[in-house]
Scaffold this active site. Sequence first.
Site, PDB file in Angstrom:
ATOM      1  CG  HIS A 184      -2.223  -0.042   0.922  1.00  0.00           C
ATOM      2  ND1 HIS A 184      -3.288  -0.925   1.598  1.00  0.00           N
ATOM      3  CD2 HIS A 184      -3.113   0.349  -0.079  1.00  0.00           C
ATOM      4  CE1 HIS A 184      -4.452  -0.985   1.111  1.00  0.00           C
ATOM      5  NE2 HIS A 184      -4.286  -0.149   0.063  1.00  0.00           N
ATOM      6  NE  ARG A 286      -3.376  -4.063 -13.259  1.00  0.00           N
ATOM      7  CZ  ARG A 286      -2.265  -3.321 -13.428  1.00  0.00           C
ATOM      8  NH1 ARG A 286      -2.617  -2.117 -13.202  1.00  0.00           N
ATOM      9  NH2 ARG A 286      -1.080  -3.904 -13.763  1.00  0.00           N
ATOM     10  NE  ARG A 322      -6.430  -7.439 -16.524  1.00  0.00           N
ATOM     11  CZ  ARG A 322      -5.269  -7.436 -16.017  1.00  0.00           C
ATOM     12  NH1 ARG A 322      -4.183  -7.583 -16.472  1.00  0.00           N
ATOM     13  NH2 ARG A 322      -5.438  -7.106 -14.737  1.00  0.00           N
ATOM     14  CD  GLU A 411      -1.319 -10.855 -18.442  1.00  0.00           C
ATOM     15  OE1 GLU A 411      -1.120 -10.296 -17.285  1.00  0.00           O
ATOM     16  OE2 GLU A 411      -2.132 -11.577 -18.543  1.00  0.00           O
ATOM     17  CG  ASN A 434       3.467  -5.933 -14.163  1.00  0.00           C
ATOM     18  OD1 ASN A 434       4.560  -5.433 -14.432  1.00  0.00           O
ATOM     19  ND2 ASN A 434       2.451  -5.646 -13.691  1.00  0.00           N
ATOM     20  CG  ASP A 435       1.046 -12.065 -14.376  1.00  0.00           C
ATOM     21  OD1 ASP A 435       1.550 -12.533 -13.354  1.00  0.00           O
ATOM     22  OD2 ASP A 435       0.067 -11.663 -14.627  1.00  0.00           O
ATOM     23  NE  ARG A 445       2.396  -9.484 -10.451  1.00  0.00           N
ATOM     24  CZ  ARG A 445       1.542  -8.834 -11.274  1.00  0.00           C
ATOM     25  NH1 ARG A 445       1.135  -9.557 -12.443  1.00  0.00           N
ATOM     26  NH2 ARG A 445       1.126  -7.507 -11.214  1.00  0.00           N
ATOM     27  CB  CYS A 482      -0.598  -2.596 -20.333  1.00  0.00           C
ATOM     28  SG  CYS A 482      -1.179  -4.331 -20.220  1.00  0.00           S
TER      29      CYS A 482
HETATM   30  C1  PEP Z   1       1.038  -7.614 -16.154  1.00  0.00           C
HETATM   31  O1  PEP Z   1       0.893  -8.745 -15.672  1.00  0.00           O
HETATM   32  O2  PEP Z   1       1.981  -7.229 -16.492  1.00  0.00           O
HETATM   33  C2  PEP Z   1      -0.310  -6.807 -16.219  1.00  0.00           C
HETATM   34  C3  PEP Z   1      -0.293  -5.659 -16.590  1.00  0.00           C
HETATM   35  O3  PEP Z   1      -1.410  -7.212 -15.692  1.00  0.00           O
HETATM   36  P1  PEP Z   1      -1.580  -7.596 -13.871  1.00  0.00           P
HETATM   37  O4  PEP Z   1      -0.331  -6.763 -13.416  1.00  0.00           O
HETATM   38  O5  PEP Z   1      -2.766  -6.923 -13.588  1.00  0.00           O
HETATM   39  O6  PEP Z   1      -1.266  -8.812 -13.583  1.00  0.00           O
HETATM   40 MG    MG Z   2      -1.117  -9.727 -15.583  1.00  0.00          MG
END
Ligand code: PEP
Ligand code: MG
Length: 549
Positions: A184, A286, A322, A411, A434-435, A445, A482
């Site tokens: 947070h 999201r 999404r 992803e 990220n994923d 992650r 993204c």
């Molecule tokens: C990602 O995985 O990069 C992504 C944008 O989705 P989230 O962070 O919501 O999993």
């Molecule tokens: Mg993701």
Amino acid sequence: MAALRGVGIGQGVATGPVRRMAEPLPAPENTPSGVGAEVERARVAEAISYVAADLNRRAEAVDGTAREVLEAQAMIAEDPTLADEVEERVAAGATAEWAVHDAFAGFRASLEAVGGYLGERAADLDDIAQRVLARLRGVPAPGVPEPGHPFVLVARDLAPADTALLDLDQVLALITTDGGPTSHTAILAREKGIVALVGAVDAVSLADDETVIVDAAAGTVVTGPSAEELARAAERAAERKAVDAAPASPGALADGTPIALLANLGKPGDAVDAAARGAEGVGLFRTEFLFLSATHAPTVSVQREAYRELLAAFPGRKVVVRVLDAGADKPLPFLNDAHEENPALGLRGLRALRASEDILREQLTALAEADAETEADLWVMAPMVATVEETAYFTALAREYGLRTAGIMVEVPSSALLADRLLAHADFASIGTNDLTQYTMAADRLLGSVASFQDPWHPAVLRLVAEVGRAGRELGKPVGVCGEAAADPLLAVVLVGLGVGSLSMAPSALADVRRALAERTLDDAGRIAAAALAADDATSARAAAHAAG
Ligand code: PEP
Ligand code: MG
């Protein structure tokens, strides 16, 4: 000079004298109550309702995420399950202090055991327990110091209630020893644009009044800085002020090549601020963030209203929504009800939606209805797509509802490697770095112990991005990014060099990325990307990109 390391939030730099946050109140002793359960019960009730009222009062003074965090904390303080736990202890003869301390600690342990998003909320409970204890003892709640001059705040992990209310004229920067980039503290710091470094373990050695330079871009705290270093930091801070104040023109490279700069959003109310910061549209909405605390699937009409509000903020602009990405760190009780040993590899994202297709169909219905009522250019996409078959399934279903532009998130490495075949069925691809990093590097992650593997600069990740970029070019289909990688200015240039045509990020990152793009041509970006791709690891890829450009 010496430097401590941490995870920088944003790109800012700030200099100032350290002020440490007061240590938490010591835990109470478990001694029997001397005044009896009736009195202890009344003391608890008074202290909890005082703290809840105080949190609600603070919530009213702010808005946005800060307000929601504080309101959520006030609700936790008065949570009936917690109240039952406290009562059980009071009835058994405990003091009010011990009952509160012990009940909150038990609740915290169960949250931590769940892990993920809920695990990161454990710090919220500590904060509330401390406030209640302070009230019971008649002492001020531990909080942000007020030395009477601007300072760099050093804390273990700032309570959300404190982060939300930080006085930005006084707090020049924030350093925490605990916490990760998804805590947070980090989320609020990013939203407020505070120069911040989280997880800086060695910051425990910083003493009050020593001057430091907090460099979020480099992820360092420089102690005992030289006059030259101080001057350079001041120069950079001034440059950043100018960047923030610069008019928000559309994203473009130095040679005029347009690169759309879009916003990542989690609720419609944030759309106006994103537009004010120059977001040219939304690259990732999201939807699961709207329903994290819902126990039942949201109705079509509730969803339609939320999507309508979002789309209405961007008439004529692209808005990529999404469909629900439930599972792993973002479980939704109505989609993920089975226990899984490895939820990140489980029935999540599109897999979970397919298993409850009626929920997916209702979401597409709500999106189509909101689309019909508004002027935005709605694109829909599916999360966690791993196969060609899933791509064909989702895009066909979206078209069944009259949604014109349907795409996929890349992803999972399998999707990147077969991007040309997936894109044959989809209108566009958006890379979730990220994923994609998590799955390419086999590194959770959310897990601090493997954070060094979770680096999107890794050439293995970049090679996969290049694969998708190439497929997009060959098939004439748009490819964007993204994930958080798009918010790192130099990495954004690399992504463009790998064939990415749009970048979507937290709105506070837009100005820095806009500037980084404007300083380089498409040829420069290709050269910088090639240098990063040729490296052996993330650290050398970063260094090679810096050297190239
Ligand atoms: C990602 O995985 O990069 C992504 C944008 O989705 P989230 O962070 O919501 O999993
Ligand atoms: Mg993701």
